[in-house]
Design an enzyme around this catalytic site. Structure first.
Site, PDB file in Angstrom:
ATOM      1  N   SER A  39       0.794  -1.226   0.000  1.00  0.00           N
ATOM      2  CA  SER A  39       0.000   0.000   0.000  1.00  0.00           C
ATOM      3  C   SER A  39       0.828   1.279   0.000  1.00  0.00           C
ATOM      4  O   SER A  39       0.358   2.303  -0.470  1.00  0.00           O
ATOM      5  CB  SER A  39      -0.960  -0.008   1.184  1.00  0.00           C
ATOM      6  OG  SER A  39      -0.265  -0.220   2.391  1.00  0.00           O
TER       7      SER A  39
ATOM      8  N   HIS B 167      -4.916  -3.315  -3.096  1.00  0.00           N
ATOM      9  CA  HIS B 167      -4.463  -2.395  -4.145  1.00  0.00           C
ATOM     10  C   HIS B 167      -4.191  -3.090  -5.477  1.00  0.00           C
ATOM     11  O   HIS B 167      -3.708  -2.462  -6.418  1.00  0.00           O
ATOM     12  CB  HIS B 167      -3.213  -1.644  -3.684  1.00  0.00           C
ATOM     13  CG  HIS B 167      -3.459  -0.813  -2.478  1.00  0.00           C
ATOM     14  ND1 HIS B 167      -4.063   0.424  -2.539  1.00  0.00           N
ATOM     15  CD2 HIS B 167      -3.238  -1.055  -1.166  1.00  0.00           C
ATOM     16  CE1 HIS B 167      -4.180   0.912  -1.310  1.00  0.00           C
ATOM     17  NE2 HIS B 167      -3.685   0.030  -0.463  1.00  0.00           N
TER      18      HIS B 167
ATOM     19  N   LYS C  22     -11.552   0.703  -2.677  1.00  0.00           N
ATOM     20  CA  LYS C  22     -10.459   1.286  -3.446  1.00  0.00           C
ATOM     21  C   LYS C  22     -10.843   1.290  -4.924  1.00  0.00           C
ATOM     22  O   LYS C  22     -11.698   2.074  -5.308  1.00  0.00           O
ATOM     23  CB  LYS C  22      -9.167   0.570  -3.103  1.00  0.00           C
ATOM     24  CG  LYS C  22      -8.764   1.034  -1.688  1.00  0.00           C
ATOM     25  CD  LYS C  22      -7.693   0.299  -1.001  1.00  0.00           C
ATOM     26  CE  LYS C  22      -7.489   0.969   0.365  1.00  0.00           C
ATOM     27  NZ  LYS C  22      -7.023   0.065   1.393  1.00  0.00           N
TER      28      LYS C  22
HETATM   29  C1  LIG Z   1      -6.999  -0.029   2.777  1.00  0.00           C
HETATM   30  C2  LIG Z   1      -6.420  -1.338   3.124  1.00  0.00           C
HETATM   31  C3  LIG Z   1      -7.068  -2.186   4.017  1.00  0.00           C
HETATM   32  C4  LIG Z   1      -8.269  -1.754   4.798  1.00  0.00           C
HETATM   33  O1  LIG Z   1      -9.408  -1.687   4.012  1.00  0.00           O
HETATM   34  P1  LIG Z   1     -10.589  -0.719   4.429  1.00  0.00           P
HETATM   35  O2  LIG Z   1     -11.751  -1.203   3.646  1.00  0.00           O
HETATM   36  O3  LIG Z   1     -10.158   0.661   4.096  1.00  0.00           O
HETATM   37  O4  LIG Z   1     -10.790  -0.902   5.904  1.00  0.00           O
HETATM   38  C5  LIG Z   1      -6.533  -3.440   4.222  1.00  0.00           C
HETATM   39  N1  LIG Z   1      -5.404  -3.826   3.601  1.00  0.00           N
HETATM   40  C6  LIG Z   1      -4.741  -3.023   2.752  1.00  0.00           C
HETATM   41  C7  LIG Z   1      -3.495  -3.501   2.097  1.00  0.00           C
HETATM   42  C8  LIG Z   1      -5.232  -1.742   2.501  1.00  0.00           C
HETATM   43  O5  LIG Z   1      -4.569  -0.936   1.689  1.00  0.00           O
END
Ligand SMILES: *Cc1c(COP(=O)(O)O)cnc(C)c1O
Length: 391
Positions: A177, A205, A237
């Protein structure tokens, strides 16, 4: 006394340039957002395909709300599991090529629930050092013994895998991330097979970003359900909505439904949100146009940076970090970039290691080449001029 201790900690953070500022976004119009009365081009969001403001998702959410209201009223196992939730789970399973899928209210909760349910005392979890905070917290919650291996270091992972544990798990981000680099999943799969470890992938991602059709890291490397038995990704995302899912064997999914505490003991996401997620997923499944557009934008950004001598970190994903190093310098640069009308991520410890503060630029299918070009020109000007940077 207690509160003044809190205040002291906050003051220290400020002195170390570590205090985070939370801006209030006043309006959103695609990649243009308004903060403090100023319109900015957004290069900080994880909305990689521009789906968060696309018409299909908005309409679906409105319809979902008129049909089911704004809240689901209960957890899934009581009476909160509504038609859109069920349709979403089935659509995710189909798109990811898995037997079944279970959606969670957020990625953070999915990871906590997943690790808590699958691992326990006596087990061994081996994790990449740069894993997302939610995986780190999930590992703690599980009560299993945990060891980390140096980021992407397969020899180190193998050495860890030689250690004993009742059940062994390997846990890693698919696309990291804060660095944007991709886990060498083929090698990891081979090691897991050799040492009989269960692989857990968090593809927050990668899902919607990599792979021909945007199916994420498993498509990127051509890996099956058997090779990647626990596939987790988020819906907030690239998919532009909110929530997350775990996909895999039907037995895994039935087990999580009974055992993952963050699934059982929380209110189901609103059906309207599930409807929007479903509509966006259908859009993604029907055409890889957005995934391709995103890929072109990533390539274009990297080319433009190369031309003006901006050094990027090695990343093929939508996350393109520029290492700055010191926090105070990063903040000064970020201010200057924002003044020119661009919002980019400025990531500092503890999110990243000390001394590795960085810009985290994220690209979207919704950016135009001209917008990307103007960002690169701005970065080149600001990063190459000492005046603005002088500490
Ligand atoms: C954003 C993210 C999460 C958390 O997801 P949310 O739906 O925002 O709680 C978990 N793992 C990774 C690698 C992330 O980038």
């Amino acid at each position: 006394m207690f509160l003044s201790l809190l205040e002291q900690t906050l003051k220290q953070r400020q002195a170390d340039s570590l205090l985070r500022q939370q801006a209030t976004v006043e309006a959103v119009n695609g990649v243009k957002i308004s903060i403090a009365g100023k319109q900015l081009l957004n290069f900080a969001s994880n909305d990689y395909l521009g789906l968060s403001t696309a018409a299909t998702g908005i309409t679906a959410m409105q319809q979902g709300a008129s049909e089911f209201g704004v809240g689901s009223g209960a957890s899934h196992l009581i009476c909160g599991h509504q038609r859109p939730h069920q349709a979403l789970n089935l659509a995710i399973a189909k798109f990811t090529g898995r037997d079944a899928a279970l959606s969670f209210s957020s990625g953070y909760m999915a990871n906590l629930g997943l690790l808590q349910a699958l691992a326990s005392k006596g087990d061994l979890i081996i994790a990449d050092k740069l894993n997302h905070a939610s995986l780190i917290d999930g590992v703690k919650l599980s009560g299993a013994k945990s060891l980390r291996y140096a980021h992407l270091d397969m020899a180190h992972l193998e050495a860890r895998l030689k250690l004993n544990g009742r059940n062994k798990f390997v846990v890693t981000d698919g696309v990291f991330s804060m660095d944007g680099d991709i886990a060498p999943l083929k090698e990891i799969v081979n090691l897991c097979e050799r040492y009989q470890a269960t692989l857990i992938i968090d593809d927050a991602h990668g899902f919607g970003v990599i792979g021909e059709q945007g199916k994420g890291i498993t498509e990127h490397f051509g890996l099956t359900q058997k090779q990647v038995p626990v596939y987790m990704a988020t819906l907030g995302k690239a998919l532009g909505g909110y929530g997350a899912f775990v996909a895999g064997d039907e037995r895994l999914i039935r087990y999580l439904q009974q055992m993952a505490r963050t699934y059982m003991f929380t209110t189901a996401m609103p059906a309207a949100v599930a409807s929007a997620n479903l509509a966006n997923l259908q859009q993604l499944a029907s055409s890889n146009r957005l995934v391709k557009a995103l890929g072109e934008n990533i390539t274009f950004f990297k080319q433009q940076c190369l031309q003006v001598g901006i050094k990027l970190m090695p990343s093929e994903s939508a996350i393109q970090p520029i290492l700055v190093g010191a926090c105070d310098k990063l903040i000064k640069l970020e201010k200057a970039v924002r003044k020119q009308g661009f919002l980019i991520g400025a990531v500092r410890p503890p999110t990243v290691a000390a001394g590795s503060a960085r810009f985290r630029i994220t690209l979207s299918a919704a950016h135009s080449p001209a917008q990307i070009q103007s960002l690169v020109n701005c970065l080149a000007k600001i990063m190459h001029s000492n005046k603005e940077v002088k500490a």
